[in-house]
Write a protein that holds these residues in place. Structure first.
Motif, PDB file in Angstrom:
ATOM      1  N   GLY A 132       0.807  -1.214   0.000  1.00  0.00           N
ATOM      2  CA  GLY A 132       0.000   0.000   0.000  1.00  0.00           C
ATOM      3  C   GLY A 132       0.837   1.258   0.000  1.00  0.00           C
ATOM      4  O   GLY A 132       0.320   2.360   0.160  1.00  0.00           O
ATOM      5  N   SER A 133       2.159   1.108  -0.187  1.00  0.00           N
ATOM      6  CA  SER A 133       3.033   2.285  -0.173  1.00  0.00           C
ATOM      7  C   SER A 133       2.740   3.224  -1.332  1.00  0.00           C
ATOM      8  O   SER A 133       3.054   4.411  -1.273  1.00  0.00           O
ATOM      9  CB  SER A 133       4.506   1.859  -0.206  1.00  0.00           C
ATOM     10  N   THR A 134       2.142   2.709  -2.410  1.00  0.00           N
ATOM     11  CA  THR A 134       1.778   3.562  -3.545  1.00  0.00           C
ATOM     12  C   THR A 134       0.268   3.572  -3.775  1.00  0.00           C
ATOM     13  O   THR A 134      -0.200   3.912  -4.844  1.00  0.00           O
ATOM     14  CB  THR A 134       2.474   3.062  -4.824  1.00  0.00           C
ATOM     15  N   GLY A 135      -0.507   3.213  -2.762  1.00  0.00           N
ATOM     16  CA  GLY A 135      -1.961   3.168  -2.887  1.00  0.00           C
ATOM     17  C   GLY A 135      -2.528   2.038  -2.067  1.00  0.00           C
ATOM     18  O   GLY A 135      -1.948   1.602  -1.081  1.00  0.00           O
ATOM     19  N   GLU A 136      -3.711   1.531  -2.454  1.00  0.00           N
ATOM     20  CA  GLU A 136      -4.337   0.435  -1.735  1.00  0.00           C
ATOM     21  C   GLU A 136      -3.601  -0.875  -2.009  1.00  0.00           C
ATOM     22  O   GLU A 136      -3.109  -1.095  -3.118  1.00  0.00           O
ATOM     23  CB  GLU A 136      -5.807   0.312  -2.158  1.00  0.00           C
ATOM     24  N   PRO A 137      -3.527  -1.773  -1.005  1.00  0.00           N
ATOM     25  CA  PRO A 137      -2.888  -3.078  -1.232  1.00  0.00           C
ATOM     26  C   PRO A 137      -3.581  -3.835  -2.359  1.00  0.00           C
ATOM     27  O   PRO A 137      -4.812  -3.873  -2.441  1.00  0.00           O
ATOM     28  CB  PRO A 137      -3.084  -3.786   0.120  1.00  0.00           C
ATOM     29  N   ARG A 138      -2.774  -4.457  -3.241  1.00  0.00           N
ATOM     30  CA  ARG A 138      -3.319  -5.213  -4.363  1.00  0.00           C
ATOM     31  C   ARG A 138      -2.891  -6.672  -4.248  1.00  0.00           C
ATOM     32  O   ARG A 138      -1.746  -6.964  -3.874  1.00  0.00           O
ATOM     33  CB  ARG A 138      -2.829  -4.634  -5.689  1.00  0.00           C
ATOM     34  N   PRO A 139      -3.792  -7.609  -4.589  1.00  0.00           N
ATOM     35  CA  PRO A 139      -3.470  -9.031  -4.442  1.00  0.00           C
ATOM     36  C   PRO A 139      -2.666  -9.558  -5.629  1.00  0.00           C
ATOM     37  O   PRO A 139      -2.837  -9.115  -6.768  1.00  0.00           O
ATOM     38  CB  PRO A 139      -4.853  -9.691  -4.393  1.00  0.00           C
ATOM     39  N   HIS A 140      -1.793 -10.537  -5.346  1.00  0.00           N
ATOM     40  CA  HIS A 140      -1.013 -11.196  -6.385  1.00  0.00           C
ATOM     41  C   HIS A 140      -0.910 -12.681  -6.052  1.00  0.00           C
ATOM     42  O   HIS A 140      -0.381 -13.053  -5.003  1.00  0.00           O
ATOM     43  CB  HIS A 140       0.379 -10.578  -6.509  1.00  0.00           C
ATOM     44  N   ALA A 141      -1.434 -13.512  -6.950  1.00  0.00           N
ATOM     45  CA  ALA A 141      -1.427 -14.955  -6.748  1.00  0.00           C
ATOM     46  C   ALA A 141      -0.025 -15.508  -6.917  1.00  0.00           C
ATOM     47  O   ALA A 141       0.719 -15.106  -7.822  1.00  0.00           O
ATOM     48  CB  ALA A 141      -2.392 -15.620  -7.732  1.00  0.00           C
ATOM     49  N   LYS A 142       0.343 -16.463  -6.065  1.00  0.00           N
ATOM     50  CA  LYS A 142       1.669 -17.062  -6.070  1.00  0.00           C
ATOM     51  C   LYS A 142       1.561 -18.565  -6.311  1.00  0.00           C
ATOM     52  O   LYS A 142       1.210 -19.322  -5.405  1.00  0.00           O
ATOM     53  CB  LYS A 142       2.366 -16.797  -4.721  1.00  0.00           C
ATOM     54  N   PRO A 143       1.877 -19.027  -7.537  1.00  0.00           N
ATOM     55  CA  PRO A 143       1.884 -20.466  -7.785  1.00  0.00           C
ATOM     56  C   PRO A 143       2.981 -21.152  -6.977  1.00  0.00           C
ATOM     57  O   PRO A 143       4.049 -20.578  -6.732  1.00  0.00           O
ATOM     58  CB  PRO A 143       2.169 -20.565  -9.291  1.00  0.00           C
ATOM     59  N   TRP A 144       2.714 -22.389  -6.584  1.00  0.00           N
ATOM     60  CA  TRP A 144       3.685 -23.146  -5.805  1.00  0.00           C
ATOM     61  C   TRP A 144       5.029 -23.251  -6.536  1.00  0.00           C
ATOM     62  O   TRP A 144       6.086 -23.098  -5.928  1.00  0.00           O
ATOM     63  CB  TRP A 144       3.136 -24.535  -5.504  1.00  0.00           C
ATOM     64  N   GLY A 145       5.001 -23.493  -7.838  1.00  0.00           N
ATOM     65  CA  GLY A 145       6.241 -23.639  -8.586  1.00  0.00           C
ATOM     66  C   GLY A 145       7.100 -22.398  -8.543  1.00  0.00           C
ATOM     67  O   GLY A 145       8.337 -22.484  -8.462  1.00  0.00           O
ATOM     68  N   ALA A 146       6.481 -21.216  -8.614  1.00  0.00           N
ATOM     69  CA  ALA A 146       7.234 -19.968  -8.560  1.00  0.00           C
ATOM     70  C   ALA A 146       7.853 -19.760  -7.180  1.00  0.00           C
ATOM     71  O   ALA A 146       9.009 -19.333  -7.059  1.00  0.00           O
ATOM     72  CB  ALA A 146       6.336 -18.793  -8.922  1.00  0.00           C
TER      73      ALA A 146
END
Length: 437
Positions: A132-146
């Motif tokens: 949220g340092s540049t606005g509202e918190p945004r979600p990001h999906a994290k695949p297990w492989g990554a």
């Protein structure tokens, strides 16, 4: 799609320390199985555990049940309600924090040694949120492989992949922050390292953990916490790793001299995870992790193993002939005034290197480019210095058009749980009554 084991460790490996109590990888799997059996049917789990080992147990239990872990370093009731509303069906796993949504108490009471399990590489294991340092918190999906690939790359980069010379990781960063999650949750799952349960916030807590840990001791921290560790004289670690904000060479040099260990930095973002590192005292250039490729005009995106698409970079970079790169500033961080350009991050670095300044930040008004009367402001923690002295020191280092008016002396800067200054915090400073000149 290929599947990989959840835990890439032998049952007898030292996996964690709870105080001075050792926990093996086999015992960890038993604790995971016991908690998984108590979890209700739910699509999402909000992991609120402050104890790092219990956070690991909660993450494993959710994966074993096919549930996605939501990562939020903000444990406030307000944030819990926000996430539960945005992700219907969410339950929390907690170890003492106040909760306002359905909750399962985390504990470690497994019996025997339980079998490992496998996870498809493309399965979403967690959802991280920007600070949220540049606005509202945004979600990001994290695949297990990554996640697994990044952990392996970090272990190789920092020399933590040698089973004959194991290390213990001690974190001052919440396990739910993406940087803390990668270094203190994913690393012990994929590399021969143990993790100290903590939590560790004060220098005395870090010192106690360092004294209790066997083998090499690696402290995962932030620039703000590193400054406190220097003041506290926390010695005995083999290395310090920093991220979440740029680390000035001045602080890095002071830390290496005072703490007797190298200070390393990680570069990354919630959107793509960690992708590069450097030793601050060896220069500005960053070295990419194995498998990461920068591509596009001005290296505008990073292709990261395990992620389906290239991730746009928030920073402007300059590629070096040897494959390394330098950061020029954030894409939204450049300010223009009087036909000249400067990076706010660069100005902040200059400000922080003035004698007597503990920390400081420049703030640009929204109409800086359009309004001839608009000026940059600076908020500074500098006991014993005056705003006039700080302006005079800046005048020797930066263009006159970027000198701040006003310079506001404050007792502290508004930071979140990992030391970042959020836009909301900066707005509170901007709207507060001004002092100084």
């Amino acid at each position: 799609m290929a599947e990989t084991p959840f835990l890439a460790r032998a049952p007898g490996d030292l996996f964690a320390l709870r105080g001075r109590e050792p926990v093996t990888a086999g015992r960890y799997l038993a604790d995971v199985a016991a908690l998984a059996a108590r979890l209700p049917e739910a699509p999402y789990v909000l992991n609120l555990c402050a104890d790092r080992y219990l956070a690991l147990v909660g993450f494993g239990a959710a994966l074993a049940r096919g549930q996605v872990t939501l990562l939020s370093a903000d444990r406030s009731p307000h944030r819990q309600r926000e996430l539960a509303a945005a992700w219907p069906g969410t339950v929390a796993i907690a170890d003492g924090v106040e909760t306002v949504i359905p909750t399962v108490l985390a504990d470690a009471r497994g019996e025997g040694e339980w079998a490992n399990f496998t996870i498809p590489a493309d399965r979403v294991a967690a959802i991280g949120f920007t600070s949220g340092s540049t606005g509202e918190p945004r979600p990001h999906a994290k695949p297990w492989g990554a996640l697994a690939a990044a952990a392996r790359a970090a272990a190789a980069r920092f020399g933590l992949d040698d089973a004959a010379d194991p290390a213990t990781v001690i974190g001052t960063v919440p396990a739910q922050h993406m940087y803390g999650f990668e270094t203190t949750v994913m690393l012990p799952l994929r590399a021969p390292v143990a993790v100290h349960s903590g939590p560790h916030f004060y220098p005395v807590e870090v010192a106690e953990a360092v004294a209790a840990a066997p083998g090499r001791r690696v402290v995962v921290t932030t620039p703000l916490q590193l400054r406190a560790l220097v003041a506290g004289g926390v010695r005995g670690a083999s290395a310090f790793i920093s991220a979440t904000a740029p680390l000035s060479p001045t602080l890095a040099g002071e830390a290496e001299a005072a703490l007797g260990a190298p200070v390393l930095e990680i570069y990354g973002a919630t959107e793509m995870g960690s992708i590069a590192s450097r030793r601050t005292m060896e220069g500005e250039a960053w070295t990419l992790y194995d498998g990461v490729v920068l591509e596009g005009d001005e290296a505008a995106a990073a292709r990261v193993p395990g992620l389906p698409e290239p991730v746009p970079l928030a920073d402007l970079i300059q590629a070096e002939p040897d494959g390394r790169f330098r950061l020029l500033g954030r894409r939204g961080d450049m300010v223009k005034r009087g036909g000249k350009r400067a990076s706010l991050a660069g100005l902040n670095r200059v400000l922080s290197e003035i004698e007597g300044v503990e920390e400081g930040v420049f703030l640009a008004p929204d109409d800086l480019e359009a309004n001839p009367a608009a000026r940059l402001a600076a908020y500074v923690v500098a006991p014993g210095r005056t705003s006039g002295e700080i302006v005079a020191a800046l005048r020797e280092r930066v263009e006159a058009v970027f000198l701040p008016r006003p310079v506001v002396l404050v007792d502290r800067l508004p930071r979140d749980a990992v030391g970042k200054i959020t836009r909301r915090g900066l707005q509170s400073l901007r709207d507060a009554p001004k002092e100084g000149s």
